[in-house]
Each structure stands twice: as C-alpha cells, then as structure tokens.
Design an enzyme around this catalytic site. Sequence first.
Site, mmCIF file in Angstrom:
data_model
loop_
_atom_site.group_PDB
_atom_site.id
_atom_site.type_symbol
_atom_site.label_atom_id
_atom_site.label_comp_id
_atom_site.label_asym_id
_atom_site.label_seq_id
_atom_site.Cartn_x
_atom_site.Cartn_y
_atom_site.Cartn_z
ATOM 1 C CB ALA A 114 -0.902 0.013 1.239
ATOM 2 C CE1 TYR B 227 5.424 5.772 -5.461
ATOM 3 C CE2 TYR B 227 6.667 6.023 -7.508
ATOM 4 C CZ TYR B 227 6.008 5.212 -6.592
ATOM 5 O OH TYR B 227 5.942 3.853 -6.799
ATOM 6 C CB SER C 184 2.133 4.735 -6.044
ATOM 7 O OG SER C 184 0.904 4.190 -6.411
ATOM 8 C CG ASN D 254 8.019 0.906 -16.347
ATOM 9 O OD1 ASN D 254 7.342 1.903 -16.241
ATOM 10 N ND2 ASN D 254 9.344 0.946 -16.476
HETATM 11 N N1 LIG Z 1 2.451 -0.536 -10.697
HETATM 12 C C1 LIG Z 1 3.737 -0.252 -10.915
HETATM 13 O O1 LIG Z 1 4.200 -0.203 -12.083
HETATM 14 C C2 LIG Z 1 4.663 0.035 -9.763
HETATM 15 C C3 LIG Z 1 6.008 0.332 -10.039
HETATM 16 C C4 LIG Z 1 6.882 0.570 -8.975
HETATM 17 C C5 LIG Z 1 6.410 0.497 -7.669
HETATM 18 N N2 LIG Z 1 5.102 0.236 -7.428
HETATM 19 C C6 LIG Z 1 4.641 0.196 -6.023
HETATM 20 O O2 LIG Z 1 3.893 -0.989 -5.836
HETATM 21 C C7 LIG Z 1 2.850 -0.777 -4.905
HETATM 22 C C8 LIG Z 1 1.538 -1.241 -5.496
HETATM 23 O O3 LIG Z 1 1.274 -0.520 -6.691
HETATM 24 P P1 LIG Z 1 -0.065 -0.779 -7.513
HETATM 25 O O4 LIG Z 1 0.222 -0.425 -8.919
HETATM 26 O O5 LIG Z 1 -0.605 -2.116 -7.172
HETATM 27 O O6 LIG Z 1 -0.997 0.359 -6.881
HETATM 28 P P2 LIG Z 1 -2.567 0.291 -6.563
HETATM 29 O O7 LIG Z 1 -2.998 1.708 -6.394
HETATM 30 O O8 LIG Z 1 -3.279 -0.556 -7.560
HETATM 31 O O9 LIG Z 1 -2.616 -0.452 -5.170
HETATM 32 C C9 LIG Z 1 -2.374 0.176 -3.946
HETATM 33 C C10 LIG Z 1 -3.324 -0.417 -2.920
HETATM 34 O O10 LIG Z 1 -3.050 0.172 -1.636
HETATM 35 C C11 LIG Z 1 -4.253 0.607 -1.056
HETATM 36 N N3 LIG Z 1 -3.911 1.713 -0.141
HETATM 37 C C12 LIG Z 1 -3.421 2.945 -0.481
HETATM 38 N N4 LIG Z 1 -3.201 3.661 0.642
HETATM 39 C C13 LIG Z 1 -3.532 2.866 1.690
HETATM 40 C C14 LIG Z 1 -3.517 3.017 3.104
HETATM 41 N N5 LIG Z 1 -3.113 4.165 3.673
HETATM 42 N N6 LIG Z 1 -3.887 1.971 3.882
HETATM 43 C C15 LIG Z 1 -4.307 0.809 3.330
HETATM 44 N N7 LIG Z 1 -4.374 0.610 1.998
HETATM 45 C C16 LIG Z 1 -3.984 1.620 1.194
HETATM 46 C C17 LIG Z 1 -5.145 1.000 -2.210
HETATM 47 O O11 LIG Z 1 -6.522 1.011 -1.904
HETATM 48 C C18 LIG Z 1 -4.791 -0.109 -3.220
HETATM 49 O O12 LIG Z 1 -5.578 -1.265 -3.002
HETATM 50 C C19 LIG Z 1 2.887 0.708 -4.544
HETATM 51 O O13 LIG Z 1 3.567 0.828 -3.311
HETATM 52 C C20 LIG Z 1 3.696 1.326 -5.657
HETATM 53 O O14 LIG Z 1 4.405 2.464 -5.215
HETATM 54 C C21 LIG Z 1 4.218 -0.009 -8.437
#
Ligand SMILES: NC(=O)c1ccc[n+]([C@@H]2O[C@H](COP(=O)([O-])OP(=O)(O)OC[C@H]3O[C@@H](n4cnc5c(N)ncnc54)[C@H](O)[C@@H]3O)[C@@H](O)[C@H]2O)c1
Length: 332
Positions: A74, A141, A77, A170
């Site tokens: 979570a 971020y 992001s 990515n």
């Molecule tokens: N998707 C990518 O390409 C990518 C790349 C690098 C890093 N990341 C990291 O991976 C993680 C997941 O990314 P994602 O793409 O699945 O994002 P996403 O937004 O789909 O998922 C994030 C989840 O966290 C929950 N959330 C947010 N704040 C919260 C809180 N305070 N308490 C409880 N739940 C909370 C949201 O409701 C959601 O279900 C993130 O930390 C992001 O920074 C993602």
Amino acid sequence: MRILVTGGAGYVGSVSVERLVEAGHRVTVLDDFSTGHRDSMPSGVEVIEGSFADAAVIGNALERSRTEAVLHCAAKSLVGESIEDPAAYYRINVSGGITMLDAMRRLGIGRIVFSSTAAVYGVPESSPIDERAPLRPINPYGETKRTFEGAMAWYGSAYGLRSASLRYFNVAGASATNGERHDPETHLIPNALSAVAGGPPLTLFGDDYPTPDGTPIRDYIHVMDLADAHMAALEATAPGDQRTETPLICNLGSGGGFSVKQVLSAIEAVVGMPVPHSIGARRIGDPPVLVATIDRAADVLGWRPNRSTLEAMIGSAWAWRQRRGGDEVPRS
Ligand SMILES: NC(=O)c1ccc[n+]([C@@H]2O[C@H](COP(=O)([O-])OP(=O)(O)OC[C@H]3O[C@@H](n4cnc5c(N)ncnc54)[C@H](O)[C@@H]3O)[C@@H](O)[C@H]2O)c1
C-alpha cells in the site's frame, strides 16, 4: 506463514495475494480501498478495511491476524500528484509507514517486504542500473519511498527488523483474475489497450530521444513474476536465513528494455488492431533509458523472471481486459 498484505486489493497486491494463497500461506489483507477493488480478493482471505497509517487499525490488524511477516504494497504512488501534494505523500508513505513499523515492533513482528520503486534512482548516470547506483529521486513519490527504505534499514540495525526492499521497474500484465485498473491510469500498456478498445487515443511523450527509434526505453516486469519475487523475499526475511543481508535491496525488472514504439508494435501484433496515437511533448524528468540489472535478485533470492516477453505481458493484460469488459467511454 501468516502474512499481512497491505494494499492487497490493488494491482500488484491482489496478484501477490492470489499467489500466496495458492502456495498455502494464510493471508490477511489490510486495505483502505482508496485505489483498490473489493472484487479482486480470492476466497479464504480475511479483508480488513482501514489504513496502515492509523496506529489503532494496524495494531489490531497485526494482532488479530497473528501476522508473522508483512508484505507492504500500500502507498500513494502517483508521481504528478506527489509533486502537487507532497504532504500527503510524506504523511502516508513515510509517517504512516513508521506508524506501521512501530506497531510491528511493539508486537514483536520482525519481517517485512516492501514495494519500492525505480523512482528512487531518479535520472541515472548510466544504464543498466544496479542497486549501488546513487539514489537521487526527482519527485516526492520517489523520495518518500527512499526515506522509508532508510527507516527500515535503521530499524534493522537497532531493533533487528529483517527487511527486503524490492525496487520494481514497470509492472505489466495480468493474472487470470486480476489486472491493472488504476484511476487515473498513467501506465503505457493499459492506456494503449484502452485506446485500441475505443478509449481516448494515446499520446506518446516525445519521439526525439537518443534511442534507436526516438522513444524512451523502459524495463517491464510481469506482475506474476513480481508475485514470485515477493514469495522468495518473504522467505528470505526468516531470522535464520543465512543467504541474505538485511536490509536486502533488489531491483526487479526483466533486465532488458523495450521502447514505447516497440510496445505499440507488440500490441498491434497481439491484438490485431492499430493503437490510435499522436506524438506529444517530452515530459520533464523522463530519462531516455531506464533498465535494471537483476543479478542480485537472481543471486540472493534465486529468482528470475519467467514471463518477460512483451507478448506474455500484453497478451495476459488484453485477455484479462476482454474477460472483464473494458470501461472506456467511446470516442465521439
Ligand atoms: N504498478 C507499478 O508499475 C509500480 C512500479 C513501482 C512500484 N510500485 C509500487 O507498488 C505498490 C503497489 O502498486 P499498484 O500499482 O498495485 O498500486 P494500486 O494503487 O493498484 O494499489 C495500492 C493499494 O493500496 C491501497 N492503499 C493505499 N493507501 C492505503 C492506506 N493508507 N492503507 C491501506 N491501503 C492503502 C489502495 O486502496 C490499493 O488497493 C505501490 O507501493 C507502488 O508504489 C508499483
């Protein structure tokens, strides 16, 4: 193992939850549903609604689930949003993260795997990027992710926390049941698939980069390969595990790159339709090439990506989209 997954209803979290359940772990999800989806949870998973940044909520969730290790997905992001409202990013990603670490400490829970990001590197001096590259994030971020990595390292030396920071490049692709559903969506592949399916045409941010076809090159990792890496990293945080230093820091990508135009060509080949697009201006801070070295994850975790072709990533994302039905507003 009993594992608490924060953000388990999001894109990355939900696919990892599926994988952990399949491997026989007992999973509890803590999610505030700010960007997650209630219909993404497999059966047999306890879901607690609330924020990891709330001391009472995280304390109760950890206690109730008798958690042994946390997978912390979570976060807030969105790069652009973080520049406009850094306070929210420091409040949740840093301060909220510390609240969670303190609750873990109080309850004697000493294992955590963290969703970090290539954004901690900023604009790299050389490519491919290994984990010793300087950390110079260029937005709040990336900065808040770097700060939380640092906090985990110090909690390791002072309090014995065993942590793994996984710096994703990515993320792309889908499992059979879960895929990418961000709103707003900022990622290339889902936006290009949406354009193919009748959504807004795609804008490419520049085609005059010093790359072979002029468009930026990025490293893509299949979300199911990421789930495998999470499993390996969770195991590596076991107190007796001699393989790993703590904090363990690993890049996760495919170790190669594709340009934006290569991605579009692959989409046209997989889907059989052109991607409607136009060329726009470059975005500030977009480097020409961002590609990871992934040797450390291979050496330490024994992990290697198995689905790193564009066909595998795009094919699974498209199949998932087709199954659930697109949600774009048709072009007029
Ligand atoms: N998707 C990518 O390409 C990518 C790349 C690098 C890093 N990341 C990291 O991976 C993680 C997941 O990314 P994602 O793409 O699945 O994002 P996403 O937004 O789909 O998922 C994030 C989840 O966290 C929950 N959330 C947010 N704040 C919260 C809180 N305070 N308490 C409880 N739940 C909370 C949201 O409701 C959601 O279900 C993130 O930390 C992001 O920074 C993602």
